[in-house]
Design a protein around this motif. Sequence first.
Motif, PDB file in Angstrom:
ATOM      1  N   LYS A  73      59.940 -35.248  42.189  1.00 21.63           N
ATOM      2  CA  LYS A  73      60.424 -33.889  41.928  1.00 21.63           C
ATOM      3  C   LYS A  73      61.893 -33.740  42.325  1.00 21.63           C
ATOM      4  O   LYS A  73      62.660 -33.079  41.622  1.00 21.63           O
ATOM      5  N   LYS A  74      62.283 -34.347  43.434  1.00 21.10           N
ATOM      6  CA  LYS A  74      63.687 -34.294  43.838  1.00 21.10           C
ATOM      7  C   LYS A  74      64.562 -35.031  42.834  1.00 21.10           C
ATOM      8  O   LYS A  74      65.621 -34.538  42.446  1.00 21.10           O
ATOM      9  N   ARG A  75      64.112 -36.196  42.410  1.00 23.55           N
ATOM     10  CA  ARG A  75      64.878 -36.997  41.447  1.00 23.55           C
ATOM     11  C   ARG A  75      65.060 -36.235  40.138  1.00 23.55           C
ATOM     12  O   ARG A  75      66.081 -36.352  39.476  1.00 23.55           O
ATOM     13  N   GLN A  76      64.085 -35.427  39.770  1.00 15.80           N
ATOM     14  CA  GLN A  76      64.144 -34.664  38.524  1.00 15.80           C
ATOM     15  C   GLN A  76      64.777 -33.282  38.703  1.00 15.80           C
ATOM     16  O   GLN A  76      64.791 -32.496  37.761  1.00 15.80           O
ATOM     17  N   ASP A  77      65.249 -32.987  39.906  1.00 14.13           N
ATOM     18  CA  ASP A  77      65.811 -31.668  40.207  1.00 14.13           C
ATOM     19  C   ASP A  77      64.832 -30.536  39.873  1.00 14.13           C
ATOM     20  O   ASP A  77      65.215 -29.479  39.365  1.00 14.13           O
ATOM     21  N   ASP A  78      63.555 -30.777  40.157  1.00 13.66           N
ATOM     22  CA  ASP A  78      62.498 -29.793  39.910  1.00 13.66           C
ATOM     23  C   ASP A  78      62.345 -28.930  41.158  1.00 13.66           C
ATOM     24  O   ASP A  78      61.515 -29.195  42.016  1.00 13.66           O
ATOM     25  N   GLU A  79      63.178 -27.895  41.254  1.00 11.08           N
ATOM     26  CA  GLU A  79      63.169 -27.069  42.460  1.00 11.08           C
ATOM     27  C   GLU A  79      61.868 -26.307  42.645  1.00 11.08           C
ATOM     28  O   GLU A  79      61.400 -26.162  43.763  1.00 11.08           O
ATOM     29  N   GLN A  80      61.290 -25.808  41.574  1.00  6.92           N
ATOM     30  CA  GLN A  80      60.024 -25.093  41.702  1.00  6.92           C
ATOM     31  C   GLN A  80      58.951 -26.043  42.215  1.00  6.92           C
ATOM     32  O   GLN A  80      58.167 -25.695  43.095  1.00  6.92           O
ATOM     33  N   GLY A  81      58.922 -27.256  41.677  1.00  2.00           N
ATOM     34  CA  GLY A  81      57.954 -28.253  42.127  1.00  2.00           C
ATOM     35  C   GLY A  81      58.178 -28.669  43.574  1.00  2.00           C
ATOM     36  O   GLY A  81      57.223 -28.796  44.345  1.00  2.00           O
ATOM     37  N   THR A  82      59.454 -28.862  43.948  1.00  2.00           N
ATOM     38  CA  THR A  82      59.727 -29.262  45.335  1.00  2.00           C
ATOM     39  C   THR A  82      59.327 -28.145  46.291  1.00  2.00           C
ATOM     40  O   THR A  82      58.770 -28.421  47.359  1.00  2.00           O
ATOM     41  N   ALA A  83      59.562 -26.891  45.916  1.00  2.00           N
ATOM     42  CA  ALA A  83      59.175 -25.772  46.782  1.00  2.00           C
ATOM     43  C   ALA A  83      57.669 -25.786  47.037  1.00  2.00           C
ATOM     44  O   ALA A  83      57.218 -25.596  48.167  1.00  2.00           O
ATOM     45  N   GLY A  84      56.890 -26.036  45.986  1.00  2.00           N
ATOM     46  CA  GLY A  84      55.440 -26.091  46.140  1.00  2.00           C
ATOM     47  C   GLY A  84      55.001 -27.239  47.033  1.00  2.00           C
ATOM     48  O   GLY A  84      54.086 -27.094  47.857  1.00  2.00           O
ATOM     49  N   THR A  90      64.178 -22.786  49.037  1.00  2.00           N
ATOM     50  CA  THR A  90      64.182 -23.237  47.642  1.00  2.00           C
ATOM     51  C   THR A  90      63.690 -22.127  46.721  1.00  2.00           C
ATOM     52  O   THR A  90      64.271 -21.885  45.662  1.00  2.00           O
ATOM     53  N   SER A  91      62.626 -21.438  47.132  1.00  2.00           N
ATOM     54  CA  SER A  91      62.088 -20.343  46.322  1.00  2.00           C
ATOM     55  C   SER A  91      63.085 -19.198  46.210  1.00  2.00           C
ATOM     56  O   SER A  91      63.232 -18.594  45.143  1.00  2.00           O
ATOM     57  N   GLU A  92      63.771 -18.887  47.301  1.00  5.19           N
ATOM     58  CA  GLU A  92      64.780 -17.816  47.271  1.00  5.19           C
ATOM     59  C   GLU A  92      65.920 -18.168  46.325  1.00  5.19           C
ATOM     60  O   GLU A  92      66.392 -17.325  45.569  1.00  5.19           O
ATOM     61  N   ARG A  93      66.348 -19.434  46.368  1.00  5.33           N
ATOM     62  CA  ARG A  93      67.442 -19.879  45.497  1.00  5.33           C
ATOM     63  C   ARG A  93      67.073 -19.680  44.029  1.00  5.33           C
ATOM     64  O   ARG A  93      67.915 -19.386  43.202  1.00  5.33           O
ATOM     65  N   GLN A  94      65.815 -19.829  43.719  1.00  3.56           N
ATOM     66  CA  GLN A  94      65.350 -19.678  42.336  1.00  3.56           C
ATOM     67  C   GLN A  94      64.996 -18.244  41.977  1.00  3.56           C
ATOM     68  O   GLN A  94      64.738 -17.952  40.820  1.00  3.56           O
ATOM     69  N   GLY A  95      64.890 -17.387  42.978  1.00  6.31           N
ATOM     70  CA  GLY A  95      64.408 -16.033  42.719  1.00  6.31           C
ATOM     71  C   GLY A  95      62.916 -16.010  42.451  1.00  6.31           C
ATOM     72  O   GLY A  95      62.397 -15.133  41.785  1.00  6.31           O
ATOM     73  N   ASN A  96      62.214 -17.007  43.004  1.00 13.33           N
ATOM     74  CA  ASN A  96      60.783 -17.172  42.786  1.00 13.33           C
ATOM     75  C   ASN A  96      60.008 -16.335  43.825  1.00 13.33           C
ATOM     76  O   ASN A  96      59.753 -16.788  44.931  1.00 13.33           O
ATOM     77  N   GLU A  97      59.663 -15.112  43.455  1.00 11.25           N
ATOM     78  CA  GLU A  97      59.001 -14.217  44.384  1.00 11.25           C
ATOM     79  C   GLU A  97      57.622 -14.719  44.792  1.00 11.25           C
ATOM     80  O   GLU A  97      57.198 -14.550  45.925  1.00 11.25           O
TER      81      GLU A  97
END
Length: 186
Positions: free
Chosen positions: A135-146, A174-181
């Motif tokens: 997930k880090k390698r793919q820059d998957d921030e939502q996935g890394t947050a989970g 990470t969730s805040e950076r994405q605005g992922n409530e």
Amino acid sequence: SRELAQRRPPGLIEEYEGEDEEYVARLRLQLSAVAVILRRLERAEEAAREAMTYAEREDEEEIAAPAYHQLGTIAEEKWELEKAKEWYERSLENEERLGSEHGLAKTYHQLGIVAQKQRELEEAKKWYEKALEIKKRQDDEQGTAGTYHELGRLALKRGELEEAKRWCEKSLETSERQGNEYGMAK
């Protein structure tokens, strides 16, 4: 009512059945995912197995891998954890052959959850770390947050409070950076 059901226009599956079986198999996987959300697990399993049957008959690994994963999800929802693990491992085999990093990360994460539910905490950590690496390698921030969140829960179960706090803070940041409530609320 029966009369109303008979008057219902054909759905997408009926419309394409016999013509585009690959498309129908993919629709069945989507139907299965919706049925899981609705807690209609028998219907979810039926649809996933139909997709799997097509995939195995036609040697379609790109459909087999998510079908196996979906069957793992259904078994996990039923708390049939050994069966879930077996399905996820079958999915991994296909994802490895396909080189599907996204699929691998998703399945590693789920294997971590299953191991955690089985109280196999070292095994869970191993799976989460594999998922996180991809997930880090793919820059998957939502996935890394989970995955950060699950690593925090795992550390808490292990009594490692400082590590749990660190992982949960990373998940929140990470969730805040994405605005992922939703992620922030976890």
